[in-house]
Design a protein around this motif. Structure first.
Motif, PDB file in Angstrom:
ATOM      1  N   ALA A 124      42.543  43.747  48.735  1.00 16.52           N
ATOM      2  CA  ALA A 124      41.714  42.547  48.927  1.00 16.52           C
ATOM      3  C   ALA A 124      40.739  42.447  47.757  1.00 16.52           C
ATOM      4  N   VAL A 125      40.855  41.379  46.986  1.00 14.40           N
ATOM      5  CA  VAL A 125      39.910  41.121  45.883  1.00 14.40           C
ATOM      6  C   VAL A 125      38.943  40.063  46.397  1.00 14.40           C
ATOM      7  N   MET A 126      37.678  40.403  46.480  1.00 18.81           N
ATOM      8  CA  MET A 126      36.759  39.588  47.268  1.00 18.81           C
ATOM      9  C   MET A 126      35.565  39.064  46.462  1.00 18.81           C
ATOM     10  N   PRO A 127      34.968  37.945  46.902  1.00 21.47           N
ATOM     11  CA  PRO A 127      33.816  37.357  46.219  1.00 21.47           C
ATOM     12  C   PRO A 127      32.503  37.846  46.836  1.00 21.47           C
ATOM     13  N   TRP A 128      31.420  37.531  46.161  1.00 30.38           N
ATOM     14  CA  TRP A 128      30.101  38.017  46.577  1.00 30.38           C
ATOM     15  C   TRP A 128      29.429  37.099  47.585  1.00 30.38           C
ATOM     16  N   ASN A 129      29.948  35.863  47.789  1.00 27.96           N
ATOM     17  CA  ASN A 129      29.107  34.872  48.491  1.00 27.96           C
ATOM     18  C   ASN A 129      28.947  35.140  49.992  1.00 27.96           C
ATOM     19  N   PHE A 130      30.018  35.612  50.644  1.00 29.07           N
ATOM     20  CA  PHE A 130      29.870  36.112  52.026  1.00 29.07           C
ATOM     21  C   PHE A 130      30.343  37.562  51.951  1.00 29.07           C
ATOM     22  N   ILE A 183      35.695  49.001  41.059  1.00 33.85           N
ATOM     23  CA  ILE A 183      36.324  48.695  39.761  1.00 33.85           C
ATOM     24  C   ILE A 183      36.004  47.251  39.385  1.00 33.85           C
ATOM     25  N   GLY A 184      36.083  46.944  38.100  1.00 29.21           N
ATOM     26  CA  GLY A 184      35.874  45.577  37.637  1.00 29.21           C
ATOM     27  C   GLY A 184      37.184  44.795  37.652  1.00 29.21           C
ATOM     28  N   ALA A 185      37.090  43.501  37.306  1.00 26.21           N
ATOM     29  CA  ALA A 185      38.265  42.622  37.356  1.00 26.21           C
ATOM     30  C   ALA A 185      39.385  43.129  36.439  1.00 26.21           C
ATOM     31  N   THR A 203      40.058  36.125  47.490  1.00 26.47           N
ATOM     32  CA  THR A 203      39.160  35.011  47.760  1.00 26.47           C
ATOM     33  C   THR A 203      38.264  34.901  46.542  1.00 26.47           C
ATOM     34  N   GLY A 204      38.272  33.742  45.908  1.00 29.20           N
ATOM     35  CA  GLY A 204      37.461  33.584  44.704  1.00 29.20           C
ATOM     36  C   GLY A 204      37.757  32.260  44.037  1.00 29.20           C
ATOM     37  N   SER A 205      37.477  32.201  42.740  1.00 25.92           N
ATOM     38  CA  SER A 205      37.614  30.947  41.995  1.00 25.92           C
ATOM     39  C   SER A 205      39.088  30.682  41.665  1.00 25.92           C
ATOM     40  N   ARG A 210      44.712  32.072  39.789  1.00 23.57           N
ATOM     41  CA  ARG A 210      45.867  31.924  38.893  1.00 23.57           C
ATOM     42  C   ARG A 210      46.250  33.280  38.293  1.00 23.57           C
ATOM     43  N   ALA A 211      45.230  34.067  37.865  1.00 22.62           N
ATOM     44  CA  ALA A 211      45.504  35.355  37.212  1.00 22.62           C
ATOM     45  C   ALA A 211      46.193  36.311  38.192  1.00 22.62           C
ATOM     46  N   ILE A 212      45.640  36.411  39.395  1.00 20.26           N
ATOM     47  CA  ILE A 212      46.207  37.358  40.377  1.00 20.26           C
ATOM     48  C   ILE A 212      47.553  36.868  40.892  1.00 20.26           C
ATOM     49  N   THR A 358      30.783  22.544  42.590  1.00 17.08           N
ATOM     50  CA  THR A 358      29.386  22.929  42.305  1.00 17.08           C
ATOM     51  C   THR A 358      29.018  24.034  43.292  1.00 17.08           C
ATOM     52  N   PHE A 359      28.570  25.160  42.773  1.00 22.17           N
ATOM     53  CA  PHE A 359      28.290  26.317  43.640  1.00 22.17           C
ATOM     54  C   PHE A 359      26.786  26.559  43.675  1.00 22.17           C
ATOM     55  N   GLY A 360      26.100  25.719  44.452  1.00 29.92           N
ATOM     56  CA  GLY A 360      24.645  25.772  44.565  1.00 29.92           C
ATOM     57  C   GLY A 360      24.186  24.506  45.266  1.00 29.92           C
ATOM     58  N   GLY A 384      41.554  21.129  47.950  1.00 30.06           N
ATOM     59  CA  GLY A 384      41.943  20.647  49.274  1.00 30.06           C
ATOM     60  C   GLY A 384      41.621  21.688  50.330  1.00 30.06           C
ATOM     61  N   LEU A 385      40.334  22.016  50.466  1.00 28.17           N
ATOM     62  CA  LEU A 385      39.963  23.077  51.411  1.00 28.17           C
ATOM     63  C   LEU A 385      39.587  22.475  52.764  1.00 28.17           C
ATOM     64  N   GLY A 386      38.375  21.936  52.911  1.00 26.05           N
ATOM     65  CA  GLY A 386      37.966  21.348  54.186  1.00 26.05           C
ATOM     66  C   GLY A 386      37.465  19.932  53.985  1.00 26.05           C
TER      67      GLY A 386
HETATM   68  P1  NAP Z   1      35.381  34.933  41.093  1.00 26.99           P
HETATM   69  O1  NAP Z   1      34.574  35.011  39.875  1.00 26.99           O
HETATM   70  O2  NAP Z   1      36.718  34.325  41.010  1.00 26.99           O
HETATM   71  O3  NAP Z   1      35.491  36.426  41.657  1.00 26.99           O
HETATM   72  C1  NAP Z   1      36.141  36.729  42.870  1.00 26.99           C
HETATM   73  C2  NAP Z   1      36.730  38.117  42.783  1.00 26.99           C
HETATM   74  O4  NAP Z   1      37.827  38.085  41.876  1.00 26.99           O
HETATM   75  C3  NAP Z   1      35.755  39.161  42.244  1.00 26.99           C
HETATM   76  O5  NAP Z   1      36.003  40.390  42.881  1.00 26.99           O
HETATM   77  C4  NAP Z   1      36.138  39.231  40.758  1.00 26.99           C
HETATM   78  O6  NAP Z   1      35.813  40.467  40.176  1.00 26.99           O
HETATM   79  C5  NAP Z   1      37.631  39.064  40.846  1.00 26.99           C
HETATM   80  N1  NAP Z   1      38.260  38.518  39.653  1.00 26.99           N
HETATM   81  C6  NAP Z   1      37.826  37.502  38.868  1.00 26.99           C
HETATM   82  N2  NAP Z   1      38.708  37.268  37.881  1.00 26.99           N
HETATM   83  C7  NAP Z   1      39.722  38.150  38.033  1.00 26.99           C
HETATM   84  C8  NAP Z   1      40.920  38.413  37.310  1.00 26.99           C
HETATM   85  N3  NAP Z   1      41.280  37.698  36.237  1.00 26.99           N
HETATM   86  N4  NAP Z   1      41.730  39.419  37.740  1.00 26.99           N
HETATM   87  C9  NAP Z   1      41.391  40.135  38.827  1.00 26.99           C
HETATM   88  N5  NAP Z   1      40.266  39.942  39.537  1.00 26.99           N
HETATM   89  C10 NAP Z   1      39.436  38.947  39.159  1.00 26.99           C
HETATM   90  O7  NAP Z   1      34.617  34.148  42.235  1.00 26.99           O
HETATM   91  P2  NAP Z   1      33.123  34.402  42.755  1.00 26.99           P
HETATM   92  O8  NAP Z   1      32.193  33.804  41.769  1.00 26.99           O
HETATM   93  O9  NAP Z   1      32.920  35.806  43.163  1.00 26.99           O
HETATM   94  O10 NAP Z   1      33.148  33.527  44.098  1.00 26.99           O
HETATM   95  C11 NAP Z   1      32.970  32.178  44.097  1.00 26.99           C
HETATM   96  C12 NAP Z   1      34.290  31.427  44.247  1.00 26.99           C
HETATM   97  O11 NAP Z   1      34.982  31.875  45.403  1.00 26.99           O
HETATM   98  C13 NAP Z   1      34.088  29.954  44.446  1.00 26.99           C
HETATM   99  O12 NAP Z   1      35.025  29.227  43.694  1.00 26.99           O
HETATM  100  C14 NAP Z   1      34.328  29.788  45.932  1.00 26.99           C
HETATM  101  O13 NAP Z   1      34.662  28.482  46.319  1.00 26.99           O
HETATM  102  C15 NAP Z   1      35.400  30.759  46.189  1.00 26.99           C
HETATM  103  N6  NAP Z   1      35.479  31.117  47.617  1.00 26.99           N
HETATM  104  C16 NAP Z   1      36.554  30.694  48.342  1.00 26.99           C
HETATM  105  C17 NAP Z   1      36.635  30.977  49.706  1.00 26.99           C
HETATM  106  C18 NAP Z   1      37.803  30.526  50.535  1.00 26.99           C
HETATM  107  O14 NAP Z   1      37.973  31.044  51.624  1.00 26.99           O
HETATM  108  N7  NAP Z   1      38.622  29.585  50.080  1.00 26.99           N
HETATM  109  C19 NAP Z   1      35.612  31.700  50.318  1.00 26.99           C
HETATM  110  C20 NAP Z   1      34.530  32.124  49.548  1.00 26.99           C
HETATM  111  C21 NAP Z   1      34.486  31.821  48.194  1.00 26.99           C
HETATM  112  P3  NAP Z   1      34.462  40.673  39.290  1.00 26.99           P
HETATM  113  O15 NAP Z   1      33.321  40.352  40.167  1.00 26.99           O
HETATM  114  O16 NAP Z   1      34.554  42.098  38.902  1.00 26.99           O
HETATM  115  O17 NAP Z   1      34.596  39.696  38.146  1.00 26.99           O
END
Ligand code: NAP
Length: 452
Positions: A124-130, A183-185, A203-205, A210-212, A358-360, A384-386
């Motif tokens: 699971a590769v996860m974001p910081w927001n929740f 570990i980092g990305a 869960t992330g951007s 695309r990368a994963i 926009t994330f803010g 196309g989320l909610g």
């Molecule tokens: P992010 O920069 O994409 O990072 C998310 C995770 O992916 C982090 O653990 C990051 O690691 C890792 N990551 C980034 N680039 C990677 C790569 N090329 N290869 C492997 N791992 C990579 O997103 P964030 O800023 O943490 O979170 C905000 C984004 O998440 C927003 O776009 C938001 O809408 C989205 N989000 C979506 C949901 C959903 O359920 N759809 C829920 C919450 C958030 P590092 O931190 O080490 O870079």
């Protein structure tokens, strides 16, 4: 890795990353544990997961403080998040055996059925927001299905990553059932290449997705991608503008505006637009911005300095593209990463705040000629989320809900996640579903058994 308090900019703690030897050790442990864990009964897994819920509830404020200190959400929001994590554990402890019950099918065999078997260690590769919720909503179904979890958390919340591992340890789960990799990305590809890892959820951007997705595709490993969003909040002429505006402001500023399902584009029928905008701007300007530990605060800081600068650049660009500033539009003059709740009016497609996420706490008000025009504008997005839709006409709501290009539609309410309902997106918001029985079936082997 560094934990930095976004309310002050102060360094809380430095965390050494796991080196390759340590990562390998943890992967091997996960694989070994999978062999025994996958053979435990649902009853045993449920007993342990109920214990996880108990550990979370026993120190709700303690776990919450960890989140608030590291990424700035208000303490009240962090406590609610911790409680929701306990809920998702309880939910899957109670429902998993039903969600994954073998399904008999009548064929030419004397007996044939479909069973749902675990796959193995899931990354699971996860974001910081929740920082807790995103992890638990993955882990609870994955573990109940008999998989084991490997977490690579966002680099700015290592304290949360370690704390979550501690929750599972305290609840008595076998070592290796849930493992954090610090570990980092850049180190993710190597982990994905390991034969130990059977599938990955991110869960992330959308760039990270695309990368994963590309890497996992080249390895033929299954992915679930939960990516960004630019959710429409549609207000039709027959909605109550004051109530819609009150919820709209909350839907935009939830989690300091940093939620994938926060409402971002407020698409309002012209007939009601001025009244809505007036109430909405008053609500946004009325929020108390400040110390997230203070229980009277509505909106805390953004999680990182670079995110604040990116957001401000999006606002500036949109103003130069013709949007009209109603309130905010500036960083607060204090230490920490605070941004004033902002309303931009007369936003149109082609402007930055319409086209990009926009994330803010920045809201884009878009004026629509009528309901059909509002639908067209809502769907004119790569995401196309909610979607949230406000109207007094239930039949019209159902018709529009069927035509909105999103993974969920909430009528006269804000978009939220719920363990009982599937969650996920289409288009650039990703694919696959979390939560409900759809979520637990993402990481299982749907196996046909045919017996003569
Ligand atoms: P992010 O920069 O994409 O990072 C998310 C995770 O992916 C982090 O653990 C990051 O690691 C890792 N990551 C980034 N680039 C990677 C790569 N090329 N290869 C492997 N791992 C990579 O997103 P964030 O800023 O943490 O979170 C905000 C984004 O998440 C927003 O776009 C938001 O809408 C989205 N989000 C979506 C949901 C959903 O359920 N759809 C829920 C919450 C958030 P590092 O931190 O080490 O870079």
């Amino acid at each position: 890795m560094k934990s930095i308090n976004p309310a002050t900019g102060e360094l809380l703690r430095d965390w050494p990353e796991h080196d390759e030897t340590e990562v390998l050790r943890r992967l091997e442990l996960a694989e070994q544990t999978f062999h025994s864990w996958s053979r435990t009964s649902y009853e045993e897994r449920a007993r342990l997961l109920k214990g996880v819920a108990r550990v979370l509830r026993e120190d709700l404020t303690g776990w919450a403080k960890q989140m608030t200190e590291e990424m700035g959400k208000t303490l009240a929001a962090a406590e609610a998040e911790t409680e929701k994590c306990a809920w998702v554990c309880d939910h899957y402890a109670e429902a998993a055996a039903r969600y994954l019950a073998p399904e008999p099918v009548k064929t030419d065999a004397s007996e044939s059925f479909v069973r749902f078997d675990p796959l193995g260690p899931i990354l699971a590769v996860m974001p910081w927001n929740f920082p807790f919720w995103q992890v638990f909503r993955f882990a609870a179904p994955a573990l109940m299905a008999g998989n084991v979890g490997l977490l690579k958390h966002a680099s700015n919340v290592p304290g949360c990553a370690v704390a979550i591992e501690e929750v599972f340890r305290r609840a008595g789960l076998p070592e290796g059932c849930f493992t954090t990799l610090l570990i980092g990305a850049k180190a993710v590809d190597r982990v994905l290449e390991s034969p130990v890892v059977r599938a990955v959820t991110l869960t992330g951007s959308d760039p990270a997705g695309r990368a994963i997705g590309a890497k996992a595709g080249s390895l033929l490993k299954k992915t679930v991608l939960e990516l960004g969003g630019s959710d429409p909040f549609i207000v039709l002429y027959d909605a109550d503008p004051r109530e819609a505006a009150r919820i709209a402001a909350r839907a935009r500023c939830i989690n300091n505006g940093q939620s994938c399902i926060a409402a971002k584009r407020f698409i309002v029928e012209e007939a009601i637009a001025d009244r809505f905008e007036e109430h909405f701007t008053a609500e946004m300007a009325g929020f108390k911005v400040g110390d997230p530990m203070d229980r009277t605060t509505d909106v805390g800081p953004l999680a990182r300095e670079d995110l604040l600068q990116d957001l401000h650049a999006q606002v500036q660009r949109s103003l130069s593209e013709g949007a009209k500033l109603r309130t905010g539009g500036r960083r607060l003059d204090r230490r920490g990463y605070f941004y004033a709740p902002t309303v931009l009016d007369h936003v149109r497609p082609g402007m930055t705040v319409f086209d990009d996420e926009t994330f803010g706490p920045v809201a884009a008000v878009v004026r629509a000629r009528d309901a059909e025009d509002a639908l067209r504008l809502a769907n004119q997005s790569k995401f196309g989320l909610g979607a949230s839709l406000w109207t007094a006409n239930a039949e019209r709501a159902k018709d529009l809900a069927g035509r909105l290009e999103t993974g969920s539609v909430f009528v006269n309410g804000m978009v939220k996640s719920d363990p009982r309902l599937p969650f996920g997106g289409i288009k650039t918001s990703g694919y696959g579903r979390e939560l409900s029985h759809f979520g637990i079936r993402e990481f299982v082997n749907v196996k046909t058994v045919w017996i003569r």
